[in-house]
Design a protein around this motif. Structure first.
Motif, PDB file in Angstrom:
ATOM      1  N   TRP A  79      -9.752  -1.003  -6.367  1.00 12.52           N
ATOM      2  CA  TRP A  79      -8.308  -0.718  -6.327  1.00 12.52           C
ATOM      3  C   TRP A  79      -7.537  -1.836  -7.033  1.00 12.52           C
ATOM      4  O   TRP A  79      -6.597  -1.571  -7.773  1.00 12.52           O
ATOM      5  CB  TRP A  79      -7.814  -0.584  -4.901  1.00 12.52           C
TER       6      TRP A  79
ATOM      7  N   THR B  11       0.839  -1.196   0.000  1.00 14.88           N
ATOM      8  CA  THR B  11       0.000   0.000   0.000  1.00 14.88           C
ATOM      9  C   THR B  11       0.873   1.246   0.000  1.00 14.88           C
ATOM     10  O   THR B  11       2.071   1.198   0.298  1.00 14.88           O
ATOM     11  CB  THR B  11      -0.949   0.044   1.209  1.00 14.88           C
ATOM     12  N   GLU B  12       0.253   2.346  -0.350  1.00 13.90           N
ATOM     13  CA  GLU B  12       0.934   3.639  -0.466  1.00 13.90           C
ATOM     14  C   GLU B  12       1.788   3.949   0.772  1.00 13.90           C
ATOM     15  O   GLU B  12       2.919   4.413   0.647  1.00 13.90           O
ATOM     16  CB  GLU B  12      -0.118   4.727  -0.701  1.00 13.90           C
TER      17      GLU B  12
ATOM     18  N   LEU C 112      -5.920  -1.117   3.422  1.00 10.34           N
ATOM     19  CA  LEU C 112      -6.746  -2.230   2.965  1.00 10.34           C
ATOM     20  C   LEU C 112      -7.697  -2.666   4.073  1.00 10.34           C
ATOM     21  O   LEU C 112      -8.884  -2.880   3.843  1.00 10.34           O
ATOM     22  CB  LEU C 112      -5.869  -3.414   2.528  1.00 10.34           C
TER      23      LEU C 112
ATOM     24  N   HIS D 234      -4.053   3.014   0.450  1.00 14.17           N
ATOM     25  CA  HIS D 234      -4.019   2.596   1.862  1.00 14.17           C
ATOM     26  C   HIS D 234      -5.245   3.181   2.547  1.00 14.17           C
ATOM     27  O   HIS D 234      -5.661   4.283   2.190  1.00 14.17           O
ATOM     28  CB  HIS D 234      -2.736   3.141   2.497  1.00 14.17           C
TER      29      HIS D 234
END
Length: 69
Positions: free
Chosen positions: A55, A16-17, A44, A42
């Motif tokens: 996503w 994630t980011e 999740l 972000h």
């Protein structure tokens, strides 16, 4: 991932980011500076399933791009 790559099988890490820098740093420290990494939004956890699915669908182009590189 390292063992999979050594076996000649392309591997991709999804992160994630918020963890992309950590993921890149870990890959570098494991001797994989060119690791294939796909970044998704972000967070999740706690995110509605439909949103996470969208996503994932959006990440397909990135996945194909890193596999072609």
């Amino acid at each position: 991932m390292i063992e999979i790559e050594k076996a000649g099988i392309p591997a991709v890490v999804f992160t994630t980011e918020n963890f992309k820098e950590l993921t890149r740093s870990a890959a570098n420290s494991l001797g994989m500076p060119k690791a294939r990494i796909v970044v998704v939004p972000h967070p999740l956890g706690g995110t509605e399933e439909e949103v996470v699915a969208s996503w994932a669908e959006s990440a397909l182009d990135d996945l194909l791009e890193v596999l072609e590189a």
